[in-house]
Design a protein around this motif. Structure first.
Motif, PDB file in Angstrom:
ATOM      1  N   LEU A 123       3.506  -8.107 -26.270  1.00  0.00           N
ATOM      2  CA  LEU A 123       3.021  -6.887 -25.624  1.00  0.00           C
ATOM      3  C   LEU A 123       1.696  -6.426 -26.221  1.00  0.00           C
ATOM      4  CD1 LEU A 123       6.464  -5.104 -25.376  1.00  0.00           C
ATOM      5  CD2 LEU A 123       5.072  -5.892 -23.438  1.00  0.00           C
ATOM      6  N   ARG A 124       1.549  -6.585 -27.515  1.00  0.00           N
ATOM      7  CA  ARG A 124       0.275  -6.245 -28.172  1.00  0.00           C
ATOM      8  C   ARG A 124      -0.872  -7.013 -27.533  1.00  0.00           C
ATOM      9  NH1 ARG A 124      -1.141  -8.643 -34.117  1.00  0.00           N
ATOM     10  NH2 ARG A 124      -2.422  -6.961 -34.982  1.00  0.00           N
TER      11      ARG A 124
ATOM     12  N   VAL B 260       6.908  -3.433 -18.333  1.00  0.00           N
ATOM     13  CA  VAL B 260       5.470  -3.181 -18.135  1.00  0.00           C
ATOM     14  C   VAL B 260       5.169  -2.912 -16.667  1.00  0.00           C
ATOM     15  CG1 VAL B 260       3.175  -4.225 -18.235  1.00  0.00           C
ATOM     16  CG2 VAL B 260       4.738  -4.455 -20.179  1.00  0.00           C
TER      17      VAL B 260
ATOM     18  N   GLU C 254       0.167   4.816 -18.846  1.00  0.00           N
ATOM     19  CA  GLU C 254      -0.675   3.960 -19.679  1.00  0.00           C
ATOM     20  C   GLU C 254       0.003   3.772 -21.042  1.00  0.00           C
ATOM     21  OE1 GLU C 254      -5.005   3.897 -21.959  1.00  0.00           O
ATOM     22  OE2 GLU C 254      -4.495   5.562 -20.623  1.00  0.00           O
ATOM     23  N   ILE C 255       0.387   2.552 -21.370  1.00  0.00           N
ATOM     24  CA  ILE C 255       1.011   2.266 -22.652  1.00  0.00           C
ATOM     25  C   ILE C 255      -0.066   2.266 -23.741  1.00  0.00           C
ATOM     26  CG2 ILE C 255       2.403   0.646 -23.982  1.00  0.00           C
ATOM     27  CD1 ILE C 255       3.799   1.934 -21.535  1.00  0.00           C
TER      28      ILE C 255
ATOM     29  N   ARG D 154      -0.768  -8.679 -24.487  1.00  0.00           N
ATOM     30  CA  ARG D 154      -0.870  -8.450 -23.038  1.00  0.00           C
ATOM     31  C   ARG D 154      -1.555  -7.128 -22.723  1.00  0.00           C
ATOM     32  NH1 ARG D 154       3.562  -8.529 -18.022  1.00  0.00           N
ATOM     33  NH2 ARG D 154       2.257  -7.209 -16.707  1.00  0.00           N
ATOM     34  N   LEU D 155      -1.232  -6.085 -23.506  1.00  0.00           N
ATOM     35  CA  LEU D 155      -1.717  -4.745 -23.192  1.00  0.00           C
ATOM     36  C   LEU D 155      -2.923  -4.318 -24.026  1.00  0.00           C
ATOM     37  CD1 LEU D 155       1.769  -3.020 -22.897  1.00  0.00           C
ATOM     38  CD2 LEU D 155       0.296  -3.791 -21.027  1.00  0.00           C
ATOM     39  N   SER D 156      -3.272  -5.112 -25.048  1.00  0.00           N
ATOM     40  CA  SER D 156      -4.396  -4.788 -25.944  1.00  0.00           C
ATOM     41  C   SER D 156      -4.232  -3.414 -26.564  1.00  0.00           C
ATOM     42  CB  SER D 156      -5.736  -4.886 -25.183  1.00  0.00           C
ATOM     43  OG  SER D 156      -5.945  -6.183 -24.702  1.00  0.00           O
ATOM     44  N   VAL D 157      -3.030  -3.167 -27.118  1.00  0.00           N
ATOM     45  CA  VAL D 157      -2.743  -1.904 -27.797  1.00  0.00           C
ATOM     46  C   VAL D 157      -2.109  -2.219 -29.148  1.00  0.00           C
ATOM     47  CG1 VAL D 157      -2.475  -0.627 -25.638  1.00  0.00           C
ATOM     48  CG2 VAL D 157      -0.461  -1.681 -26.714  1.00  0.00           C
TER      49      VAL D 157
ATOM     50  N   ASP E  90       8.175  -8.021 -19.278  1.00  0.00           N
ATOM     51  CA  ASP E  90       7.332  -7.955 -18.084  1.00  0.00           C
ATOM     52  C   ASP E  90       7.874  -6.939 -17.082  1.00  0.00           C
ATOM     53  OD1 ASP E  90       5.528  -9.861 -19.003  1.00  0.00           O
ATOM     54  OD2 ASP E  90       6.587 -11.527 -18.053  1.00  0.00           O
TER      55      ASP E  90
ATOM     56  N   GLU F 210       3.592   0.451 -14.927  1.00  0.00           N
ATOM     57  CA  GLU F 210       2.430   0.415 -14.030  1.00  0.00           C
ATOM     58  C   GLU F 210       2.736   1.142 -12.719  1.00  0.00           C
ATOM     59  OE1 GLU F 210       0.557  -3.815 -15.672  1.00  0.00           O
ATOM     60  OE2 GLU F 210       1.762  -3.774 -13.839  1.00  0.00           O
TER      61      GLU F 210
END
Length: 297
Positions: free
Chosen positions: A93-94, A64, A73-74, A96-99, A61, A68
């Motif tokens: 992280l996948r 991240v 942008e990750i 949380r960040l939708s990546v 966290d 920010e």
């Protein structure tokens, strides 16, 4: 958390921040294209208290939130291998960040090995838990930066190096030059393979910035360090400087490894990291349990 910036050296060169996780001596990386402000995270830690078997995500966290603030942008979550000394934050992280997240394709073989050691024949599905399983030589982009993957076995049979512009993230192959190299005695590891992998890394251009996965300081150097160039390693690395032969390295590495205990998180970590950092499924009582092999290693 100790944070240090290694600035871009020019066109095609990334901005890099290292974040030191003190409990495990791990360095986590944020790598960004200075032009597009696109970035990736590499080897981010999931915090773990082995005494209480308690997990949390303070480190992830914090990184991240740093990205920010820097308006980065990750776009990917990357790991170099299924770590033995810390839990990975990839799945967290996948989500949380939708990546997408990624690791090397040989994680499939590592999963086979650890299914046997844990006697969990149906466990671990890396092809589902990771969006990308990189082959040796794979290429991808981070904004306008070019990145490629080098298979670097030795520490594990499936470790990979990420070369991004004039930087390489060499995980648990090299240590800082005064510490030499990383151990090669885990299941699937091999000191001879580690030598060959490091020779490939040290064939990169001399000015390439190499970023290691761990540092613990030394009796002579209290300050934590994680960056040195190819040229500096070839000149100063205590295990691998120019002039040291493969036989000398393998002997030194094997003798050193015989004195080392297993990391205190290892048997917890592999059954979580082979799920990209997800805990095992909850059992009938709604709680999660880990399985620890006794007298196997």
């Amino acid at each position: 958390m100790l944070t240090r910036h290694s600035p871009s050296t020019g066109s095609g060169s990334p901005d890099i921040w290292g974040f030191y996780e003190e409990d495990t001596g791990s360095i986590q990386y944020l790598v960004a294209d200075p032009q597009t402000r696109k970035g990736v995270l590499i080897d981010v830690v999931q915090n773990f208290d082995p005494a209480e078997a308690r997990t949390s995500f303070e480190s992830a966290d914090e990184i991240v939130e740093f990205a920010e603030r820097e308006k980065i942008e990750i776009v990917r979550i990357l790991d170099t291998h299924p770590h033995a000394d810390h839990l990975m934050a990839s799945a967290y992280l996948r989500k949380r960040l939708s990546v997408p997240n990624a690791i090397g394709r040989k994680v499939l073989e590592i999963a086979d090995l650890w299914r046997d050691l844990y006697h969990l024949p149906d466990a671990f599905k890396p092809a589902s838990d990771f969006d990308d399983l990189f082959e040796d030589g794979a290429n991808f982009e981070i904004g306008d930066l070019q990145a490629r993957v080098i298979l670097s076995p030795g520490h594990t049979l499936g470790s990979i190096t990420y070369v991004i512009g004039d930087a390489a993230f060499v995980h648990d192959t090299l240590m800082y030059p005064d510490m030499g190299s990383s151990r090669a005695d885990f299941p699937g590891g091999d000191a001879g393979m580690l030598w060959e992998s490091i020779q490939t890394i040290l064939s990169l251009p001399p000015e390439t910035r190499l970023f290691v996965g761990h540092d613990y300081g030394t009796d002579e150097r209290e300050e934590i360090q994680w960056e040195a160039t190819v040229a500096e390693h070839r000149r100063d690395n205590s295990h691998l400087r120019d002039g040291i032969t493969k036989d000398e390295f393998v002997r030194t590495r094997n003798e050193r490894d015989e004195t080392l205990s297993l990391p205190d998180r290892m048997l917890h970590a592999l059954q979580i990291n082979l799920r990209a950092g997800k805990l095992p499924p909850a059992e009938a009582d709604g709680h999660v349990y880990l399985k620890i092999p006794v007298n196997r290693l």
